[in-house]
Structure formats: C-alpha cells, structure tokens
Scaffold this motif. Structure first.
Motif, PDB file in Angstrom:
ATOM      1  N   ILE A 132       0.422   2.714   9.040  1.00 53.10           N
ATOM      2  CA  ILE A 132       1.049   2.827   7.578  1.00 53.10           C
ATOM      3  C   ILE A 132       2.103   1.884   7.402  1.00 53.10           C
ATOM      4  O   ILE A 132       2.195   1.059   6.290  1.00 53.10           O
ATOM      5  CB  ILE A 132       1.094   4.111   7.130  1.00 53.10           C
ATOM      6  CG1 ILE A 132      -0.044   5.043   7.171  1.00 53.10           C
ATOM      7  CG2 ILE A 132       1.711   3.958   5.613  1.00 53.10           C
ATOM      8  CD1 ILE A 132       0.320   6.468   6.851  1.00 53.10           C
ATOM      9  N   ARG A 133       3.152   1.918   8.037  1.00 51.82           N
ATOM     10  CA  ARG A 133       4.309   1.107   7.958  1.00 51.82           C
ATOM     11  C   ARG A 133       4.019  -0.247   8.289  1.00 51.82           C
ATOM     12  O   ARG A 133       4.510  -1.322   7.811  1.00 51.82           O
ATOM     13  CB  ARG A 133       5.575   1.766   8.855  1.00 51.82           C
ATOM     14  CG  ARG A 133       6.203   2.990   8.566  1.00 51.82           C
ATOM     15  CD  ARG A 133       6.829   2.878   7.213  1.00 51.82           C
ATOM     16  NE  ARG A 133       7.858   1.768   7.188  1.00 51.82           N
ATOM     17  CZ  ARG A 133       9.073   2.047   7.363  1.00 51.82           C
ATOM     18  NH1 ARG A 133       9.514   3.489   8.232  1.00 51.82           N
ATOM     19  NH2 ARG A 133      10.014   1.218   7.645  1.00 51.82           N
ATOM     20  N   LEU A 134       3.225  -0.489   8.970  1.00 49.85           N
ATOM     21  CA  LEU A 134       2.899  -1.971   9.594  1.00 49.85           C
ATOM     22  C   LEU A 134       1.838  -2.666   8.654  1.00 49.85           C
ATOM     23  O   LEU A 134       1.935  -3.699   8.336  1.00 49.85           O
ATOM     24  CB  LEU A 134       2.012  -1.994  11.053  1.00 49.85           C
ATOM     25  CG  LEU A 134       2.833  -1.573  12.069  1.00 49.85           C
ATOM     26  CD1 LEU A 134       1.882  -1.416  13.376  1.00 49.85           C
ATOM     27  CD2 LEU A 134       3.986  -2.596  12.497  1.00 49.85           C
ATOM     28  N   GLU A 135       1.074  -1.771   7.854  1.00 50.00           N
ATOM     29  CA  GLU A 135       0.173  -2.460   6.705  1.00 50.00           C
ATOM     30  C   GLU A 135       0.744  -2.838   5.544  1.00 50.00           C
ATOM     31  O   GLU A 135       0.510  -3.992   4.786  1.00 50.00           O
ATOM     32  CB  GLU A 135      -0.993  -1.698   6.617  1.00 50.00           C
ATOM     33  CG  GLU A 135      -2.070  -2.397   5.434  1.00 50.00           C
ATOM     34  CD  GLU A 135      -3.283  -1.431   5.141  1.00 50.00           C
ATOM     35  OE1 GLU A 135      -4.008  -1.909   4.523  1.00 50.00           O
ATOM     36  OE2 GLU A 135      -2.989  -0.263   5.397  1.00 50.00           O
ATOM     37  N   SER A 136       1.892  -1.994   5.324  1.00 47.78           N
ATOM     38  CA  SER A 136       2.440  -2.126   4.098  1.00 47.78           C
ATOM     39  C   SER A 136       3.941  -1.645   4.027  1.00 47.78           C
ATOM     40  O   SER A 136       4.267  -0.630   4.526  1.00 47.78           O
ATOM     41  CB  SER A 136       1.616  -1.577   2.545  1.00 47.78           C
ATOM     42  OG  SER A 136       1.664  -0.310   2.912  1.00 47.78           O
ATOM     43  N   PRO A 137       4.896  -2.156   3.247  1.00 50.68           N
ATOM     44  CA  PRO A 137       6.136  -1.833   3.218  1.00 50.68           C
ATOM     45  C   PRO A 137       6.511  -0.395   2.515  1.00 50.68           C
ATOM     46  O   PRO A 137       5.688  -0.276   1.348  1.00 50.68           O
ATOM     47  CB  PRO A 137       6.931  -2.829   2.420  1.00 50.68           C
ATOM     48  CG  PRO A 137       5.976  -3.569   1.401  1.00 50.68           C
ATOM     49  CD  PRO A 137       4.636  -3.492   2.289  1.00 50.68           C
ATOM     50  N   GLY A 138       7.338   0.274   2.917  1.00 52.10           N
ATOM     51  CA  GLY A 138       7.639   1.435   2.448  1.00 52.10           C
ATOM     52  C   GLY A 138       7.451   2.748   3.433  1.00 52.10           C
ATOM     53  O   GLY A 138       6.999   2.461   4.528  1.00 52.10           O
ATOM     54  N   PRO A 139       7.857   3.915   2.882  1.00 53.37           N
ATOM     55  CA  PRO A 139       7.922   5.067   3.830  1.00 53.37           C
ATOM     56  C   PRO A 139       6.444   5.275   4.331  1.00 53.37           C
ATOM     57  O   PRO A 139       5.598   5.290   3.702  1.00 53.37           O
ATOM     58  CB  PRO A 139       8.463   6.211   3.062  1.00 53.37           C
ATOM     59  CG  PRO A 139       8.280   5.755   1.677  1.00 53.37           C
ATOM     60  CD  PRO A 139       8.098   4.179   1.573  1.00 53.37           C
ATOM     61  N   THR A 162      -0.911   6.429   1.315  1.00 55.13           N
ATOM     62  CA  THR A 162      -2.247   6.002   1.389  1.00 55.13           C
ATOM     63  C   THR A 162      -2.330   4.971   0.272  1.00 55.13           C
ATOM     64  O   THR A 162      -3.167   4.079  -0.016  1.00 55.13           O
ATOM     65  CB  THR A 162      -3.390   6.844   0.977  1.00 55.13           C
ATOM     66  OG1 THR A 162      -3.320   7.567  -0.380  1.00 55.13           O
ATOM     67  CG2 THR A 162      -3.573   7.831   2.089  1.00 55.13           C
ATOM     68  N   MET A 163      -1.124   4.542  -0.750  1.00 50.24           N
ATOM     69  CA  MET A 163      -0.964   3.582  -1.583  1.00 50.24           C
ATOM     70  C   MET A 163       0.009   2.555  -1.674  1.00 50.24           C
ATOM     71  O   MET A 163       0.840   2.985  -0.800  1.00 50.24           O
ATOM     72  CB  MET A 163      -0.993   4.154  -3.065  1.00 50.24           C
ATOM     73  CG  MET A 163      -2.342   4.979  -3.532  1.00 50.24           C
ATOM     74  SD  MET A 163      -2.080   5.583  -5.266  1.00 50.24           S
ATOM     75  CE  MET A 163      -3.686   6.441  -5.578  1.00 50.24           C
ATOM     76  N   ARG A 164       0.234   1.531  -2.041  1.00 48.39           N
ATOM     77  CA  ARG A 164       1.199   0.539  -2.058  1.00 48.39           C
ATOM     78  C   ARG A 164       2.363   1.145  -2.931  1.00 48.39           C
ATOM     79  O   ARG A 164       2.347   1.551  -3.756  1.00 48.39           O
ATOM     80  CB  ARG A 164       0.920  -0.958  -2.400  1.00 48.39           C
ATOM     81  CG  ARG A 164      -0.380  -1.511  -1.665  1.00 48.39           C
ATOM     82  CD  ARG A 164      -0.727  -2.787  -2.438  1.00 48.39           C
ATOM     83  NE  ARG A 164      -1.631  -3.346  -1.754  1.00 48.39           N
ATOM     84  CZ  ARG A 164      -3.040  -3.201  -1.804  1.00 48.39           C
ATOM     85  NH1 ARG A 164      -3.368  -2.033  -2.766  1.00 48.39           N
ATOM     86  NH2 ARG A 164      -3.868  -3.813  -1.160  1.00 48.39           N
ATOM     87  N   ASP A 165       3.555   1.110  -2.213  1.00 52.18           N
ATOM     88  CA  ASP A 165       4.863   1.836  -2.603  1.00 52.18           C
ATOM     89  C   ASP A 165       5.340   0.962  -3.708  1.00 52.18           C
ATOM     90  O   ASP A 165       5.127  -0.123  -3.557  1.00 52.18           O
ATOM     91  CB  ASP A 165       5.734   1.725  -1.471  1.00 52.18           C
ATOM     92  CG  ASP A 165       7.017   2.714  -1.671  1.00 52.18           C
ATOM     93  OD1 ASP A 165       6.900   3.882  -2.462  1.00 52.18           O
ATOM     94  OD2 ASP A 165       8.017   2.451  -1.355  1.00 52.18           O
TER      95      ASP A 165
END
Length: 430
Positions: free
Chosen positions: A264-271, A293-296
């Motif tokens: 999850i961290r690798l695909e999109s920034p955020g916790p 599961t969503m963009r932060d």
C-alpha cells in the motif's frame, strides 16, 4: 391463535419431511456409516470386531454422526442456505470435534473406520437431499385474505390458495394466514381446527421472514419473545471466542499484514492504515481500522457524507485497494478492534458517524442495530453486499434485524460459511 403464533418460523423449512421420515433418515445413515466400514474391515480381519479400538471408533462415529445430523438439520432451517452447503461443514465439524477429543485422551481408534464413517455419512445425506429437493418441494396453503399477496413472489415454495374454509389440498405441509387481519369467523374457526388437528399454521410475516432472511420490524416488540435484548449469555461467550480467535489470527497473519502494508505504501503516498470514527455497540463511537484502499488526501469538492460513501467504480480506489476490497483483506486490521472489545467477527456492519446520523434521521428503529457488537462480516453482508443509499440501507436494516432476532451460534456458523464463499467470489465489493 396463540398456539398458531407460537410456531417457530424456521419450521417452514423443516416441514419438508414428516417426523418419522427424519427418524428413518437418521437411523439408516447411522447404520450405513457404522456397518459398511466395519464389514469391510471384517472381510480382511474377521476378529477385528472384538478389538477395543474398533469399539471405541464405533461409539465415537455414532456420536459424531448424530451430532452432525443435528447440526445439519439446525443449519438447514435458515433461509438462503443451500442444503448441499451445510452437509459437509456440519459433519466435518462433528467428526472433527469427536475425534480430536479421542486424540486428546490418547484413545486407540481405527482411522479406516473413522474415515469410512465420515465419507458414508456425507454421501448418505447428499443423496437424500438431492432426491428430496427434486421430488418434494415445500408446499404451503394460504388463506386468501389480508396481506398474503407478497407470498407469491417467493418461488422456492409451491403455494396453494384456499378458496373456502374446510378444504385443504393434499400433501400441504402447513397453512399461512395473515393472523393480524380482520378474518371472518368461518376462517377463524377453520384456522383453529387446523391447529387442533396438528396442521402447522403460520403468520404471513413469520413465513416471509423465514424464507427471505429479512425482518421488517414495525414495532420493537416484534423481537424474539417480545424482548429487546438478545441472548446475553451468548453475547459473553461470543466475545470470549472472538477475542481468542482474533489473537490467534493476528499472530498467524502478521507477516501477511506487513507485506500488504508495504504494498500500500509503495503504490501511493500516505499511511497504510485508514482510520475512521464509527458508531458501534450501544451507540458508542470508536476508531475503526482498515487497510487504506483509496488515495490519501482531502477532496474539498466532496461533502462529508459523500466522502464516507464508496460508489461503484469509485476513482479514488487504488489498484491494490481494489484487490483488497474484493478479497475483504482490507478488513484484517479490525482484529485490533475485536481485541479492544469494540467489534465482533460477526454482526451488523458499523457505519461512519456522518452516515449513521443520516440513516438515524431517515429510518425508524435504525439505532436498534447497535444492540449487538458490530462485525467484520454479517448477515446483511452475505445477502446484500455493500450499500450506501437510504433505500438500500433500509433493506439492509431488515437483514440486521433478522440477525438480532435470531442471534445464535447456528446463524453465526451459516454466516462464516457464506463469508468464505464471498471472499473467493468477491460478491458485493465496491
């Protein structure tokens, strides 16, 4: 009328076979499950029947068979549960428990006899189920007065409308009537005579509840026995089981949780974890944990209510998030909520505070769903899937009320089996 109303709605499903036929099924299955493996062993070793391990195995197999049959019949009374999906889990559970106890006490037993008994037990009831479902569909007569027109929409039953009191079609297994309608005296006398003769009489609402798995509560007194509280003893037992199971699963799956968090961290920034305030047991708010599961980020164009709703094909969902939602793996961090006593494995799904306030304002009795702990999965989830609009939530509420009214380990077991299937198919995911 009280006698008629005292009939359990689940009996609709169980009237497919007379009592004597049920006894014949159980006796026949028991004799086959014990006799065939024993004869096979005796053909190889004639004196084997005298050994202690065979006697222990026969006794254990008999207990397991009767227990499995009882579980199977109990699970089969719940709506929407295919008989074929209950036979194997029921006998696997009963045989597993009995022979685990034998293993624990280090008793000698015949593995051949035990395996043969289990195999024949399941094959026997699979065969009976296949034959009976084709030859004997449920047949119910209905008094054509009051609000019985909804029954015709239920296709799993052969309905026989009654035209005059006193004439009941052959092979009918019960009579359905709107017992709250202002029925003529002739029909009241007819219904009373049916009850006295042993013919089951059901209220239309009870039948719909049993066959559809939904409860439309118009008055809070319509819960089981008029009580607003589910079984308190089972609530305590269930909480203990939930806590122990969550601890074990958390330890076993911890490597998987770390891998998913990293992806999850690798695909999109955020916790990696998503936190949200939700309404739970007895209306108390708590912080629910899920994998993100969503963009932060905060989309200022959306109102608070819209942000809390996930729509079909929501563009905010990431690629790994879509996979997690479909497999329900995004719910795994809620093991923390179970360990904290805020949630259960099974129960009504907790809603975000903003949505709960909205539904509470729109739907009567909505807060009543908070009388049990919210769950990771539940009766509404396995029947309806993810919903958000008020009309859909109204339907979901009927499923939640059914769960609360029939709160029991048996219904929980049905939900577990159907949840496993849903995790494999992705039903209801958004």
């Amino acid at each position: 009328m009280n006698t008629a109303l005292s009939q359990r709605p689940a009996a609709v499903a169980s009237t497919r076979h007379p009592l004597m036929r049920l006894r014949y099924q159980l006796t026949g299955g028991l004799l086959l499950a014990i006799g065939i493996p024993l004869l096979a062993r005796m053909a190889l070793e004639p004196r084997i029947v005298l050994s202690i391990n065979i006697q222990v195995t026969i006794t254990a197999a008999a207990i397991a068979h009767v227990m499995g049959y009882a579980i199977y019949r109990r699970l089969d009374s719940f709506p929407g549960v295919a008989t074929f999906s209950t036979i194997l889990p029921a006998f696997t559970l009963s045989y597993g428990l009995v022979f685990i106890i034998i293993f624990f006490f280090r008793l000698d037993y015949s593995r051949f006899q035990a395996a043969g008994s289990f195999l024949i037990s399941t094959l026997w009831y699979f065969s009976l189920s296949a034959v009976s479902s084709r030859l004997e569909p449920a047949r119910l007569a209905m008094v054509p007065l009051g609000s019985v027109e909804r029954l015709s929409a239920v296709e799993s039953v052969v309905w026989h409308p009654l035209h005059t009191p006193g004439i009941v079609p052959e092979k009918v297994q019960g009579i359905v009537a709107d017992l709250r309608a202002d029925l003529p005296e002739s029909w009241l006398r007819f219904i009373t005579s049916c009850v006295l003769s042993g013919m089951p009489v059901y209220h239309v609402k009870q039948v719909l509840e049993s066959l559809t798995g939904r409860v439309e509560i118009d008055h809070l007194s319509e819960n089981t026995l008029g009580s607003l509280n589910p079984n308190q003893a089972y609530i305590k037992i269930k909480q203990t089981i939930d806590w122990l199971a969550a601890l074990i699963v958390l330890i076993v799956t911890s490597p998987l949780l770390l891998v998913l968090a990293l992806l999850i961290r690798l695909e999109s920034p955020g916790p990696a974890l998503f936190r949200q305030e939700r309404v739970g047991y007895r209306g108390a708010t708590f912080t629910l944990y899920k994998f993100r599961t969503m963009r932060d980020g905060d989309d200022g164009s959306l109102a608070a209510r819209d942000k809390a709703i996930t729509r079909e094909g929501d563009p905010r969902i990431t690629r790994i998030g879509r996979l997690l939602r479909r497999s329900r793996l995004d719910e795994l961090p809620q093991l923390i909520n179970i360990l904290r006593g805020e949630m259960s494995w099974i129960g009504p799904r907790p809603e975000a505070v903003v949505l709960s306030l909205w539904y509470d304002a729109e739907l009567a009795f909505y807060p009543y769903r908070h009388i049990v702990r919210p769950g990771i999965t539940g009766w509404a989830q396995v029947n309806q899937g993810h919903v958000a609009d008020v009309d859909e939530v109204h339907e979901k509420l009927h499923y939640d009320f059914y769960y609360i009214k029939n709160f029991s380990p048996w219904l929980d077991l049905v939900i577990v089996m159907r949840t496993i299937r849903i995790m494999l198919t992705g039903f209801g995911a958004k």
